[in-house]
Design a protein around this motif. Structure first.
Motif, short mmCIF file in Angstrom:
data_model
loop_
_atom_site.label_atom_id
_atom_site.label_comp_id
_atom_site.label_asym_id
_atom_site.label_seq_id
_atom_site.Cartn_x
_atom_site.Cartn_y
_atom_site.Cartn_z
N ALA A 31 19.57 -14.05 -17.36
CA ALA A 31 19.58 -12.99 -16.36
C ALA A 31 19.08 -13.51 -15.01
N ASP A 32 18.07 -14.38 -15.04
CA ASP A 32 17.57 -14.98 -13.80
C ASP A 32 18.64 -15.85 -13.15
N VAL B 239 21.94 -15.52 -13.47
CA VAL B 239 22.98 -14.65 -12.92
C VAL B 239 22.51 -14.00 -11.62
N SER B 240 21.24 -13.61 -11.58
CA SER B 240 20.68 -13.04 -10.36
C SER B 240 20.74 -14.04 -9.21
N TYR C 217 15.79 -21.99 -14.73
CA TYR C 217 15.63 -20.54 -14.73
C TYR C 217 15.08 -20.13 -16.09
N GLU D 61 15.60 -20.24 -21.45
CA GLU D 61 15.68 -19.27 -22.54
C GLU D 61 16.49 -19.81 -23.72
N THR E 102 15.45 -17.25 -17.74
CA THR E 102 16.41 -16.51 -18.57
C THR E 102 17.81 -16.61 -17.96
N LYS F 271 25.31 -14.19 -22.97
CA LYS F 271 24.22 -13.52 -22.25
C LYS F 271 24.52 -13.37 -20.77
N SER F 272 25.43 -14.17 -20.25
CA SER F 272 25.79 -14.09 -18.83
C SER F 272 26.87 -13.06 -18.57
N ASN F 273 27.36 -12.42 -19.62
CA ASN F 273 28.48 -11.50 -19.49
C ASN F 273 29.69 -12.21 -18.88
#
Length: 308
Positions: free
Chosen positions: A72-73, A75-76, A68, A18, A70, A116-118
């Motif tokens: 979010a992916d 972090v998941s 990955y 991303e 994104t 974006k990863s917080n």
């Protein structure tokens, strides 16, 4: 044994498509590795490109070569595999053959991933000895504006030893900012001069800057005994085992990292080649749980000053 929430001390921007869409096949250094280090995995002599190749080699998912999609992916995956934090470095790597940058990531690219990863991602800056003043400005901005925690630099790609005078401004700046430095030591799997990766070059630096925390990244192999010596000898020197699977390490180094001499100074890192396998191997090895916890997370917390 209860799972340990790991900290990956060594990872790179291509881990997430991303934010950085990077083609490894455009660079001779990576193609060299595809034909040597990764030959068994990549019989075509390059990295997957087509949809068919990506599907066939999907077991590489979660690596820089199969990133990955994104943040979010990512972090998941961290939640699923058991990672609290991942360090992503804005690395600068030069090609001695083609005279261009192989990697030239910026702190802004890394900061986008961090945001974006917080804040599950920790940012690290890079260093270009061909642009000392510009690099020092970027490092200071990374630390003061973005709260980056350290600098990772790659000496061999520039054809310079880490005790070259062009790296001393980096050491002085990190000492001033009270942040650690991390440097690749050991041989180079890419076509770069491996002799410059002898960990003993850093002996001089550790003595000259006793308050500067230093990480010797990538195990130091084949000079793994020298790597162990410096980690044991200097209070300010740490070492990470990134780029290698734990069970493949030399028995001497395995004994060192789990013993009283090394277990408080050795850190875990993936080098971007997958979050799961290396951690699983380390968890399965014969050692006390406390030693595994030190390597997988506590030593990184200490090195980065996260508990301060």
């Amino acid at each position: 044994m209860e799972d340990i929430k790991a900290i990956d001390i060594m990872n790179y921007p291509p881990q997430v498509k991303e934010c950085v869409n990077y083609n490894f096949n455009e660079y001779e250094e990576w193609l060299h590795m595809a034909k040597t280090t990764f030959k068994a995995m990549l019989p075509m002599g390059r990295f997957p490109e087509t949809a068919e190749e990506l599907e066939k080699h999907k077991y590489l998912y979660g690596t820089m070569f199969y990133p990955y999609e994104t943040v979010a992916d990512l972090v998941s995956a961290m939640d699923e595999i058991g990672y609290e934090k991942i360090c992503i470095c804005a690395v600068k790597m030069w090609s001695l053959r083609s005279h261009r940058f192989v990697w030239d990531f910026t702190v802004d690219q890394v900061q986008e991933i961090v945001e974006k990863s917080n804040n599950r991602v920790i940012g690290a800056a890079g260093y270009n000895p061909f642009d000392i003043e510009g690099s020092l400005r970027e490092i200071e901005r990374a630390v003061k504006e973005y709260d980056f925690k350290f600098v990772y630099f790659h000496t061999m790609s520039f054809g310079l030893a880490p005790n070259d005078k062009r790296f001393y401004p980096l050491y002085a700046k990190c000492n001033e900012l009270n942040i650690p430095v991390s440097v690749q030591v050991g041989h180079s799997a890419e076509p770069m001069p491996s002799a410059l990766g002898n960990p003993m070059y850093m002996d001089e630096i550790a003595i000259t800057f006793p308050n500067l925390k230093i990480n010797l990244s990538h195990t130091g192999w084949p000079w793994f005994r020298e790597w162990c010596d410096l980690v044991w000898k200097h209070p300010n020197v740490y070492g990470d085992i990134s780029a290698y699977m734990p069970k493949s390490l030399e028995p001497y180094q395995i004994k060192f990292m789990f013993s009283g001499r090394g277990r408080n100074k050795v850190m875990w890192g993936t080098n971007g080649i997958g979050l799961a396998r290396g951690k699983k191997e380390l968890m399965e090895m014969e050692a006390k749980e406390e030693a595994k916890k030190r390597i997988l997370r506590d030593n990184a917390i200490q090195f980065l000053g996260l508990g301060e």
